[in-house]
Design an enzyme around this catalytic site. Structure first.
Site, mmCIF file in Angstrom:
data_model
loop_
_atom_site.group_PDB
_atom_site.id
_atom_site.type_symbol
_atom_site.label_atom_id
_atom_site.label_comp_id
_atom_site.label_asym_id
_atom_site.label_seq_id
_atom_site.Cartn_x
_atom_site.Cartn_y
_atom_site.Cartn_z
ATOM 1 N N PRO A 1 1.106 6.371 -3.056
ATOM 2 C CA PRO A 1 1.285 6.446 -1.759
ATOM 3 C C PRO A 1 2.334 7.635 -1.212
ATOM 4 O O PRO A 1 3.191 7.326 -0.563
ATOM 5 C CB PRO A 1 1.637 5.281 -1.117
ATOM 6 N N CYS A 2 1.786 8.907 -1.249
ATOM 7 C CA CYS A 2 2.626 10.027 -0.940
ATOM 8 C C CYS A 2 2.701 9.857 0.499
ATOM 9 O O CYS A 2 3.748 10.654 1.400
ATOM 10 C CB CYS A 2 2.167 11.445 -1.517
#
Length: 165
Positions: free
Chosen positions: A131-132
């Site tokens: 989850p950037c």
């Protein structure tokens, strides 16, 4: 053997690549830093892709995904370290580039810049699942997202982290 498939999301087409064992790429079509998928990739619905699509279905329905998706992240040791930190950011929470830099610096004893972390975050090969989009600026601004800030805002809002701009 390397495989490729697509997924129709509320934000547009997502391209996935992988092997029989793991997902190796998940990107929005046309995003920055997207790899080229040549003739050595075959279109096939593998069990890994089915798991990734189930994960995406859960995610885009507004729920925290419970489906396990095996991933293989290929990159430098520094990028691997940053991506490892990304995987630990909880659903519905955010962190900053500076906080990740401080965490890695504390662990390694080496100075680390938020900008260096930002470069590694931007080259994350498996968006959403790694989850950037949960990494924001120190002033809570929506900075940097290879898929575009409109998508980042949508994803954070979907997780209950509200951004109006």
């Amino acid at each position: 053997m390397k495989y490729i498939t697509t997924y129709e999301s509320p934000l547009g087409i997502i391209i996935m690549a992988g092997t029989d064992r793991a997902l190796t790429a998940l990107d929005f079509a046309g995003q920055l830093y997207q790899p080229e998928f040549g003739d050595d990739y075959k279109r096939k619905e593998t069990p890994v892709f089915k798991a990734a699509k189930a994960w995406l279905d859960e995610y885009f329905s507004g729920k925290e995904p419970q489906t396990d998706v095996p991933v293989e992240l290929h990159g430098t040791s520094f990028r691997q370290e940053v991506w490892s930190v990304l995987q630990k950011i909880p659903y519905g929470k955010t962190t900053t580039y500076g906080a990740i830099a401080a965490q890695i610096s504390a662990r390694t004893g080496k100075p680390m810049s938020a900008q260096a972390v930002g470069g590694a975050v931007g080259h994350n090969p498996i968006s959403l699942i790694v989850p950037c989009h949960r990494v924001i600026g120190s002033d809570r601004s929506l900075t940097g997202y290879a898929g575009g800030l409109d998508k980042k805002r949508y994803l954070l809002n979907l997780e209950g982290i509200l951004y109006k701009k």
